[in-house]
Design a protein around this motif. Structure first.
Motif, mmCIF file in Angstrom:
data_model
loop_
_atom_site.group_PDB
_atom_site.id
_atom_site.type_symbol
_atom_site.label_atom_id
_atom_site.label_comp_id
_atom_site.label_asym_id
_atom_site.label_seq_id
_atom_site.Cartn_x
_atom_site.Cartn_y
_atom_site.Cartn_z
ATOM 1 N N VAL A 61 0.841 -1.197 0.000
ATOM 2 C CA VAL A 61 0.000 0.000 0.000
ATOM 3 C C VAL A 61 0.881 1.253 0.000
ATOM 4 N N SER A 64 2.093 1.838 -3.378
ATOM 5 C CA SER A 64 1.018 2.386 -4.202
ATOM 6 C C SER A 64 0.869 3.887 -3.967
ATOM 7 N N ILE A 139 -4.350 -2.650 -4.600
ATOM 8 C CA ILE A 139 -3.446 -1.497 -4.619
ATOM 9 C C ILE A 139 -3.476 -0.785 -5.968
ATOM 10 N N LEU A 142 -6.316 1.612 -5.621
ATOM 11 C CA LEU A 142 -5.856 2.746 -4.820
ATOM 12 C C LEU A 142 -4.965 3.660 -5.665
ATOM 13 N N SER A 178 -1.614 5.408 8.494
ATOM 14 C CA SER A 178 -2.306 4.285 7.872
ATOM 15 C C SER A 178 -1.970 2.964 8.555
ATOM 16 N N LEU A 200 -6.890 5.476 4.119
ATOM 17 C CA LEU A 200 -5.847 4.510 3.780
ATOM 18 C C LEU A 200 -5.718 3.405 4.822
ATOM 19 N N VAL A 203 -7.751 0.641 3.786
ATOM 20 C CA VAL A 203 -7.192 -0.070 2.635
ATOM 21 C C VAL A 203 -6.064 -0.994 3.110
ATOM 22 N N VAL A 204 -5.249 -0.499 4.045
ATOM 23 C CA VAL A 204 -4.164 -1.320 4.571
ATOM 24 C C VAL A 204 -4.727 -2.566 5.258
ATOM 25 N N GLU A 207 -5.999 -4.919 2.657
ATOM 26 C CA GLU A 207 -4.904 -5.593 1.966
ATOM 27 C C GLU A 207 -4.342 -6.720 2.840
ATOM 28 N N ALA A 226 -11.404 1.937 -1.219
ATOM 29 C CA ALA A 226 -10.566 2.233 -2.392
ATOM 30 C C ALA A 226 -11.428 2.677 -3.565
#
Ligand SMILES: Nc1ncnc2c1ncn2[C@@H]1O[C@H](COP(=O)(O)OP(=O)(O)OP(=O)(O)O)[C@@H](O)[C@H]1O
Ligand SMILES: [Mg+2]
Lengths: 246, 256
Positions: A61, A64, A139, A142, A178, A200, A203-204, A207, A226
């Motif tokens: 991430v 990204s 990612i 993102l 994040s 974020l 998103v982390v 992931e 995302a």
């Protein structure tokens, strides 16, 4: 529009294809984190599994974020020299002008992420191929959001001296909050609270869940966040490319 | 081909405003080759940027190539070509690639764009440079590439902002031949700015002179010369004399 996006994409990709070492150099930062920071982590991931299973998804991430947030820099010389203006006089849709460039950056990002994941397996990171593929998709999504925002910002600020500090003061807090490097819930409550306001962070977590082959709520939340970021950043980007004198 | 009424543009800067163009009326017929002259800062580029959809007029309206500038900018873009005052080639792109790409952006198939690009590179004396990076071109070569990119799709209406800047005499007369051919063979309308009055004289059917954001004169080069002819002087005025009389300023003051 697909044709137009492809045209812009191919043009943006050309200089890079002629000089592919750039792709590898772009990997040096996450590789350094992998080699010089990863081993410090011990077993933060919880009771089971090595810290690599926890750390590598976050690192992707981070790649990204850093890989696409700086994409706007490549636009500034083209704004200055008149290339952007020349393309804005063509009938090509403004959306294609933006996304052709963004997709180039996302392609590079995905290649880098695959290389990074491969390197991580040398340290003991383990994941099945389909899980890694899902992780790369997340990612990549993102990257579309961050890249679109970066180009919009470059188009607004138009000067490196203005773009660089704005970028740094956005990207660094986003990264720190994040939970990429250390688990946020180990910090004081206020810091954890702040990180909950950072998209974020979700998103982390998503992931990490994906890479652990856990397709439950966290992965779904990460994916939805995302996609929402893409919607927001892309519409901002397209609007900026539409605006006169931009 | 171009019809503009009261076209005006004001720039807001920190603490001041610049009235770059203050109400310009333009009528250009299909197939005309029109020169747009004026001193530095007169508003030529600003007018062109408005007519090519890059800049929204603060006031006034225009139809360009049959499309309304405000309501159908995309329609205008499909029908025009524009060579800006600055360069338009990406410095990290190859000359040939960039020209083919420009054709494709205007909807030419890749085969057609390639053929047209090859022909244009040949015509504009750039043939050996197709595989070079645009950054490695000389100033005049780069300018010729800009021209090639502006005409690769054979637009019905072509805007040229100081097209011949930085070109040697051969390239310049080659460019003139090209512009004439565009008009004579393809029926294109051409609207160009220049600071070379011999260029305007040799090339243009009609000349418009803008100063301080306003049109101050228009006519054929001969009409304008007659307008400023001084019976007391035996020699016939040149377009330079017209320009100096009408704008009260020297383009390139030799004393400066
Ligand atoms: N983006 C801008 N912001 C503020 N002022 C501007 C801007 N663009 C142009 N101007 C001003 O508007 C006026 C007209 O500029 P313009 O570029 O149209 O002149 P020009 O006739 O093309 O001159 P030149 O012969 O030097 O190219 C100038 O005073 C210029 O400083
Ligand atoms: Mg100008």
């Amino acid at each position: 529009m697909i044709r137009e996006t492809r045209l812009v994409f191919v043009r943006a990709l050309r200089p890079m294809l002629r000089n592919p070492t750039v792709i590898v150099f772009g990997l040096s930062q996450p590789l350094l984190y992998l080699v010089l920071f990863g081993p410090l982590l011990g077993s933060v991931g919880g009771a089971s599994g090595s810290s690599w299973q926890w750390f590598v998804p976050g690192l992707l991430v981070q790649l990204s974020l850093f890989g696409t947030a700086y994409a706007g820099f490549s636009l500034i010389p083209e704004i200055r020299s008149g290339v952007v203006e020349r393309m804005r006089v063509t009938p090509v849709s403004r959306t294609a002008l933006l996304f052709g460039r963004v997709l180039k950056d996302v392609l590079v990002l995905v290649v880098q992420a695959a290389l990074l994941t491969a390197a991580a397996t040398l340290f003991g990171f383990r994941a099945s191929v389909w899980v890694v593929l899902l992780g790369l998709v997340l990612i990549g999504v993102l990257g579309v959001a961050v890249g679109a925002a970066s180009y919009a910002l470059a188009l607004k600020l138009r000067q490196e001296y203005a773009f660089a500090p704005v970028l740094a003061s956005t990207v660094i807090p986003l990264m720190l909050l994040s939970g990429v490097l250390l688990p946020m819930d180990r910090g004081p409550g206020w810091l954890y609270g702040l990180s909950r306001a950072n998209p974020l962070a979700y998103v982390v977590e998503g992931e990490r869940a994906l890479m652990a082959a856990d397709l439950g709520g966290r992965a779904l939340t990460g994916g939805l966040v995302a996609v929402a970021l893409v919607a927001v950043c892309a519409s901002w980007g397209v609007r900026t490319f539409h605006r006169e004198n931009a | 081909m171009i019809k503009a009424r009261g076209l005006a543009r004001r720039f807001q800067l920190k603490g001041s405003t610049v009235d770059a163009v203050r109400g310009v009326d333009l009528d250009v017929d299909a197939g005309e080759l029109v020169g747009f002259l004026g001193p530095n800062g007169a508003g030529k580029t600003t007018t062109l940027r408005m007519l090519t959809t890059l800049l929204r007029p603060t006031e006034g309206e225009a139809t360009v190539a049959g499309r309304d500038l405000r309501t159908d900018p995309a329609g205008v873009r499909r029908r025009i070509g524009y060579v800006a005052q600055g360069t338009g080639a990406g410095m990290d792109q190859r000359v040939g690639d960039e020209l083919v790409h420009q054709g494709e952006l205007y909807g030419l198939t890749s085969t057609k764009a390639r053929a047209k690009a090859g022909w244009l590179l040949d015509q504009l004396d750039l043939a050996g440079l197709a595989d070079r990076d645009a950054a490695s071109l000389s100033g005049g070569q780069r300018r010729r590439l800009d021209i090639a990119m502006g005409i690769v799709h054979e637009p019905a209406l072509l805007f040229l902002d100081e097209p011949s800047t930085g070109m040697d005499p051969q390239s310049r007369s080659n460019l003139w031949d090209h512009i004439r051919a565009l008009r004579d063979d393809l029926g294109a309308t051409v609207f160009l700015t220049t600071h070379y009055l011999d260029e305007a004289d040799a090339l243009c059917d009609r000349v418009l002179i803008i100063d301080n954001g306003r049109l101050v004169a228009q006519g054929t080069p001969d009409e304008l010369k007659n307008q400023v002819a001084d019976p007391a002087r035996p020699d016939r005025p040149t377009l330079d004399d017209v320009f100096l009389t009408l704008t009260g300023r020297a383009l390139r003051d030799p004393a400066a």
